[in-house]
Design an enzyme around this catalytic site. Structure first.
Site, PDB file in Angstrom:
ATOM      1  N   ALA A 166      50.380  37.593  36.370  1.00 13.85           N
ATOM      2  CA  ALA A 166      50.249  37.835  35.090  1.00 13.85           C
ATOM      3  C   ALA A 166      50.366  36.732  34.155  1.00 13.85           C
ATOM      4  CB  ALA A 166      51.945  38.597  35.039  1.00 13.85           C
ATOM      5  N   PHE A 212      47.998  33.766  31.869  1.00 18.30           N
ATOM      6  CA  PHE A 212      47.257  34.122  30.514  1.00 18.30           C
ATOM      7  C   PHE A 212      45.957  35.201  30.755  1.00 18.30           C
ATOM      8  CE2 PHE A 212      49.031  29.903  29.087  1.00 18.30           C
ATOM      9  CZ  PHE A 212      49.639  30.623  27.983  1.00 18.30           C
ATOM     10  N   VAL A 213      45.187  34.828  31.848  1.00 16.61           N
ATOM     11  CA  VAL A 213      43.942  35.686  32.080  1.00 16.61           C
ATOM     12  C   VAL A 213      44.387  36.837  32.552  1.00 16.61           C
ATOM     13  CG1 VAL A 213      42.008  36.110  33.606  1.00 16.61           C
ATOM     14  CG2 VAL A 213      42.616  33.799  32.816  1.00 16.61           C
ATOM     15  N   GLY A 214      45.494  37.342  33.297  1.00 17.84           N
ATOM     16  CA  GLY A 214      46.083  38.664  33.675  1.00 17.84           C
ATOM     17  C   GLY A 214      46.212  39.253  32.520  1.00 17.84           C
ATOM     18  N   ASP A 274      53.262  40.163  39.632  1.00 18.26           N
ATOM     19  CA  ASP A 274      53.475  38.551  39.736  1.00 18.26           C
ATOM     20  C   ASP A 274      54.607  38.301  40.499  1.00 18.26           C
ATOM     21  OD1 ASP A 274      52.046  36.258  37.671  1.00 18.26           O
ATOM     22  OD2 ASP A 274      54.013  35.817  38.665  1.00 18.26           O
ATOM     23  N   ARG A 278      38.602  19.172  46.085  1.00 12.38           N
ATOM     24  CA  ARG A 278      38.071  20.606  46.149  1.00 12.38           C
ATOM     25  C   ARG A 278      38.877  21.436  47.125  1.00 12.38           C
ATOM     26  NH1 ARG A 278      32.610  21.967  48.458  1.00 12.38           N
ATOM     27  NH2 ARG A 278      33.500  21.245  49.993  1.00 12.38           N
ATOM     28  N   HIS A 316      29.678  29.655  40.541  1.00  8.91           N
ATOM     29  CA  HIS A 316      30.627  29.218  39.479  1.00  8.91           C
ATOM     30  C   HIS A 316      31.016  27.837  39.468  1.00  8.91           C
ATOM     31  CE1 HIS A 316      32.986  30.127  35.960  1.00  8.91           C
ATOM     32  NE2 HIS A 316      34.091  30.092  36.809  1.00  8.91           N
TER      33      HIS A 316
END
EC number: 1.1.1.37
Length: 309
Positions: free
Chosen positions: A10, A12-14, A33, A88, A175
């Site tokens: 939950a 910003f994107v969600g 979340d 990474r 990506h």
């Protein structure tokens, strides 16, 4: 009965994706979340926007995965951002643990769902989601190319001084910095983009597209992009729920296409009610294929790092 879309994460994107799904009335939304109160508060806030914006769907905020049972689509946005000094491999390890947890809880409750992955490293986490869920390849897909292509189209429209609505473009690859924008498959209302923009400027746009996410991170200082990533995710949700057969670049599981095997990789596909209904193989020239192979090596390396953990 309305479709059910569960969004895991939950942030910003969600939450922004939940807003657009609700405003388009694509279905009922479950926002999940681990932080108590956050999905409940955001869900209630969004529900209260309904009378103003004119949408009427059920929105549930919860910390309990049982509320996701019977979902048509599961969107996974939860994950840690890459922090300064983080390798990474560190990012893979942290987000692999989160992805395993999310998918192992959500997938058994919605055995017929289509999973859309949005967390990073995108192609690697999508590969992991397929492994953990046991779902067939057509029902596990990654959102990356729709976002990357949107950035590419935006920059082309800015440079050419034309409407972004008239830019048709395709982009392939992982990506990240090794993504492969394809100027040869880019047009402005059917007119080759090279009629509008010089090769030198086009090369600069391609470079800016590759660094598109980082550019926003650098500007924000804290946090990363969320309007465009969530819009890209919702476009995929809509294509599936409304069986639109959209031709979109998505991270798909490949078994021989483009000479690649056992890898999730950004390719053009037909997205509809069956999820990834087919992968489209473009007639790439030698230069484009070399870039695709280079990008695939980077993704394969990331997947190998995951398998070694």
């Amino acid at each position: 009965m309305r479709p059910k879309i569960s969004i895991i994460g939950a942030g910003f994107v969600g939450s922004t994706a939940a807003h657009w799904i609700a405003s388009k009335e694509l279905g009922d939304v479950v926002l999940v979340d681990i932080i108590e109160g956050v999905p409940q508060g955001k869900g209630l806030d969004l529900l209260q926007a309904g009378p103003i914006e004119g949408f009427d769907v059920k929105i549930t905020g919860t910390n309990d995965y049982s509320a996701t049972a019977g979902s048509d689509i599961i969107v996974v946005t939860s994950g840690a951002p890459r922090k300064p000094g983080m390798s990474r491999e560190d990012l893979i390890r942290v987000n692999a643990d989160i992805t395993r947890d999310c998918i192992s809880k959500a997938a058994p409750l919605s055995p017929n769902a289509i999973i859309i992955m949005v967390n990073n490293p995108l192609d690697t986490m999508t590969y992991l989601a397929k492994q953990v869920s046991g779902f067939p390849k057509n029902r596990v897909v990654g959102q990356a190319g729709v976002l990357d292509t949107a950035r590419y189209r935006t920059f082309i429209a800015m440079e050419a001084g034309v409407s972004v609505e008239d830019i048709q473009a395709m982009l392939m690859g992982g990506h990240g910095d090794e993504m492969v924008p394809l100027p040869r498959f880019t047009t402005i209302s059917g007119i080759p983009v090279t009629e509008f923009i010089s090769k030198e400027r086009l090369d600069a746009i391609v470079d800016r597209t590759r660094k598109g996410g980082g550019e926003i991170v650098n500007l924000l200082k804290t946090g990363s992009a969320y309007y465009a990533p969530s819009a890209a995710t919702v476009q995929m949700v809509e294509a599936i729920l409304r069986d639109k057969k959209r031709v979109l670049p998505c991270s798909c599981y490949l078994e021989g296409e483009y000479g690649l095997n056992d890898i999730y990789f950004g390719v053009p596909c037909v997205l509809g009610a069956g999820g990834v209904e087919r992968v489209l193989e473009l007639p790439l020239n030698d230069e484009e294929m070399a870039l695709v192979k280079k990008s695939a090596e980077a993704v394969s390396s990331s997947i190998a790092a995951l398998k070694a953990m």
